[in-house]
Design a protein around this motif. Structure first.
Motif, PDB file in Angstrom:
ATOM      1  N   SER A 142      34.966  46.326  36.992  1.00 55.74           N
ATOM      2  CA  SER A 142      35.224  44.935  37.371  1.00 55.74           C
ATOM      3  C   SER A 142      34.438  44.612  38.629  1.00 55.74           C
ATOM      4  O   SER A 142      34.410  45.412  39.571  1.00 55.74           O
ATOM      5  CB  SER A 142      36.714  44.721  37.640  1.00 55.74           C
ATOM      6  N   GLY A 143      33.784  43.445  38.624  1.00 54.06           N
ATOM      7  CA  GLY A 143      33.006  43.077  39.791  1.00 54.06           C
ATOM      8  C   GLY A 143      32.684  41.595  39.844  1.00 54.06           C
ATOM      9  O   GLY A 143      32.819  40.879  38.854  1.00 54.06           O
ATOM     10  N   ILE A 144      32.262  41.167  41.025  1.00 56.85           N
ATOM     11  CA  ILE A 144      31.865  39.783  41.277  1.00 56.85           C
ATOM     12  C   ILE A 144      30.464  39.792  41.881  1.00 56.85           C
ATOM     13  O   ILE A 144      30.171  40.610  42.760  1.00 56.85           O
ATOM     14  CB  ILE A 144      32.805  39.102  42.298  1.00 56.85           C
ATOM     15  N   ALA A 145      29.621  38.869  41.410  1.00 59.14           N
ATOM     16  CA  ALA A 145      28.308  38.640  42.008  1.00 59.14           C
ATOM     17  C   ALA A 145      28.284  37.196  42.496  1.00 59.14           C
ATOM     18  O   ALA A 145      28.677  36.291  41.762  1.00 59.14           O
ATOM     19  CB  ALA A 145      27.213  38.863  40.967  1.00 59.14           C
TER      20      ALA A 145
ATOM     21  N   GLY B 197      29.400  35.115  39.449  1.00 56.15           N
ATOM     22  CA  GLY B 197      29.444  35.840  38.181  1.00 56.15           C
ATOM     23  C   GLY B 197      30.568  36.844  38.213  1.00 56.15           C
ATOM     24  O   GLY B 197      30.771  37.527  39.215  1.00 56.15           O
ATOM     25  N   ILE B 198      31.304  36.925  37.104  1.00 54.61           N
ATOM     26  CA  ILE B 198      32.393  37.901  37.068  1.00 54.61           C
ATOM     27  C   ILE B 198      32.308  38.776  35.824  1.00 54.61           C
ATOM     28  O   ILE B 198      31.869  38.343  34.766  1.00 54.61           O
ATOM     29  CB  ILE B 198      33.795  37.248  37.152  1.00 54.61           C
ATOM     30  N   ALA B 199      32.730  40.007  36.021  1.00 49.13           N
ATOM     31  CA  ALA B 199      32.877  40.961  34.931  1.00 49.13           C
ATOM     32  C   ALA B 199      34.212  41.649  35.167  1.00 49.13           C
ATOM     33  O   ALA B 199      34.459  42.155  36.259  1.00 49.13           O
ATOM     34  CB  ALA B 199      31.742  41.980  34.958  1.00 49.13           C
ATOM     35  N   GLY B 200      35.061  41.625  34.166  1.00 45.24           N
ATOM     36  CA  GLY B 200      36.383  42.231  34.337  1.00 45.24           C
ATOM     37  C   GLY B 200      36.713  43.194  33.220  1.00 45.24           C
ATOM     38  O   GLY B 200      36.493  42.893  32.056  1.00 45.24           O
ATOM     39  N   LYS B 201      37.221  44.365  33.597  1.00 47.40           N
ATOM     40  CA  LYS B 201      37.717  45.334  32.627  1.00 47.40           C
ATOM     41  C   LYS B 201      39.109  44.880  32.200  1.00 47.40           C
ATOM     42  O   LYS B 201      39.910  44.446  33.021  1.00 47.40           O
ATOM     43  CB  LYS B 201      37.852  46.727  33.253  1.00 47.40           C
ATOM     44  N   GLY B 202      39.401  44.968  30.923  1.00 44.73           N
ATOM     45  CA  GLY B 202      40.722  44.594  30.433  1.00 44.73           C
ATOM     46  C   GLY B 202      41.086  43.190  30.858  1.00 44.73           C
ATOM     47  O   GLY B 202      40.324  42.255  30.655  1.00 44.73           O
ATOM     48  N   ASP B 203      42.249  43.047  31.494  1.00 46.33           N
ATOM     49  CA  ASP B 203      42.694  41.731  31.952  1.00 46.33           C
ATOM     50  C   ASP B 203      42.408  41.504  33.433  1.00 46.33           C
ATOM     51  O   ASP B 203      42.875  40.527  34.011  1.00 46.33           O
ATOM     52  CB  ASP B 203      44.201  41.561  31.700  1.00 46.33           C
ATOM     53  N   GLU B 204      41.653  42.392  34.053  1.00 49.14           N
ATOM     54  CA  GLU B 204      41.374  42.267  35.488  1.00 49.14           C
ATOM     55  C   GLU B 204      40.631  40.977  35.823  1.00 49.14           C
ATOM     56  O   GLU B 204      40.721  40.484  36.937  1.00 49.14           O
ATOM     57  CB  GLU B 204      40.577  43.477  35.994  1.00 49.14           C
ATOM     58  N   HIS B 205      39.900  40.431  34.830  1.00 51.01           N
ATOM     59  CA  HIS B 205      39.154  39.194  35.113  1.00 51.01           C
ATOM     60  C   HIS B 205      40.099  38.055  35.474  1.00 51.01           C
ATOM     61  O   HIS B 205      39.727  37.148  36.199  1.00 51.01           O
ATOM     62  CB  HIS B 205      38.259  38.814  33.925  1.00 51.01           C
ATOM     63  N   LEU B 206      41.347  38.101  34.994  1.00 55.32           N
ATOM     64  CA  LEU B 206      42.307  37.038  35.307  1.00 55.32           C
ATOM     65  C   LEU B 206      42.668  37.054  36.789  1.00 55.32           C
ATOM     66  O   LEU B 206      42.747  36.006  37.429  1.00 55.32           O
ATOM     67  CB  LEU B 206      43.561  37.167  34.435  1.00 55.32           C
ATOM     68  N   ASP B 207      42.860  38.248  37.347  1.00 56.78           N
ATOM     69  CA  ASP B 207      43.142  38.367  38.785  1.00 56.78           C
ATOM     70  C   ASP B 207      41.940  37.905  39.602  1.00 56.78           C
ATOM     71  O   ASP B 207      42.078  37.197  40.596  1.00 56.78           O
ATOM     72  CB  ASP B 207      43.461  39.822  39.168  1.00 56.78           C
ATOM     73  N   ILE B 208      40.752  38.315  39.145  1.00 49.55           N
ATOM     74  CA  ILE B 208      39.523  37.938  39.853  1.00 49.55           C
ATOM     75  C   ILE B 208      39.373  36.418  39.837  1.00 49.55           C
ATOM     76  O   ILE B 208      39.101  35.796  40.864  1.00 49.55           O
ATOM     77  CB  ILE B 208      38.294  38.634  39.213  1.00 49.55           C
ATOM     78  N   LEU B 209      39.588  35.818  38.665  1.00 53.22           N
ATOM     79  CA  LEU B 209      39.468  34.359  38.546  1.00 53.22           C
ATOM     80  C   LEU B 209      40.458  33.638  39.440  1.00 53.22           C
ATOM     81  O   LEU B 209      40.119  32.624  40.050  1.00 53.22           O
ATOM     82  CB  LEU B 209      39.694  33.923  37.091  1.00 53.22           C
ATOM     83  N   SER B 210      41.677  34.150  39.529  1.00 53.77           N
ATOM     84  CA  SER B 210      42.670  33.462  40.358  1.00 53.77           C
ATOM     85  C   SER B 210      42.278  33.526  41.834  1.00 53.77           C
ATOM     86  O   SER B 210      42.453  32.554  42.565  1.00 53.77           O
ATOM     87  CB  SER B 210      44.079  34.010  40.127  1.00 53.77           C
TER      88      SER B 210
END
Length: 145
Positions: free
Chosen positions: A76-79, A100-113
């Motif tokens: 999971s990461g953010i650019a 830019g976001i890349a999330g493993k599993g549902d981690e992208h939801l936390d990143i987006l929030s």
């Protein structure tokens, strides 16, 4: 080895993009270069943009891959890419900040929030777009945590 979701090496300042596609490719390439995703993820990011725009308003776009693209995500990461002169994401939708976001599993939801919290404040977006160092941008995102 686990990569941090956001590190100063994931932030590019004062970049230029002529097209929305070029901006998305640049964002995806940063995720590839930093080891978060396979190169094929960039194609999934472009597919996502065709399905629905990742323009969020407030000069912000959040390019990310399709559901199928998750198979290309290693970590999971953010650019973050600052485009002070802007790039058009459709009629009248100027983007000066690409996240830019890349999330493993549902981690992208936390990143987006987290991103939504930061970017919902117009003042924060202005600070990020006018930042002169990667540290300034990191600080803005760290204040949310």
């Amino acid at each position: 080895m686990s990569l941090p979701v956001l590190a100063k090496e994931n932030i590019l300042l004062n970049k230029e993009a002529d097209t929305k596609e070029g901006a998305i490719k640049m964002t995806g390439q940063l995720l590839v270069d930093r080891g978060y995703v396979e190169p094929s993820y960039i194609d999934r990011m472009l597919e996502r943009e065709e399905l629905t725009s990742t323009y969020m308003g407030n000069f912000v776009a959040i390019p990310h891959g399709t559901e199928e693209g998750k198979a290309s995500v290693k970590e999971s990461g953010i650019a973050i890419i600052q485009v002070p002169n802007g790039v058009q994401f459709g009629e009248g939708n100027e983007v000066k900040l690409l996240i830019g976001i890349a999330g493993k599993g549902d981690e992208h939801l936390d990143i987006l929030s987290q991103i939504a919290i930061v970017c919902s404040e117009e003042e924060n977006v202005e600070k990020i777009v006018s930042a002169t160092s990667t540290e300034e941008i990191l600080e803005i995102f760290e204040e949310v945590n």
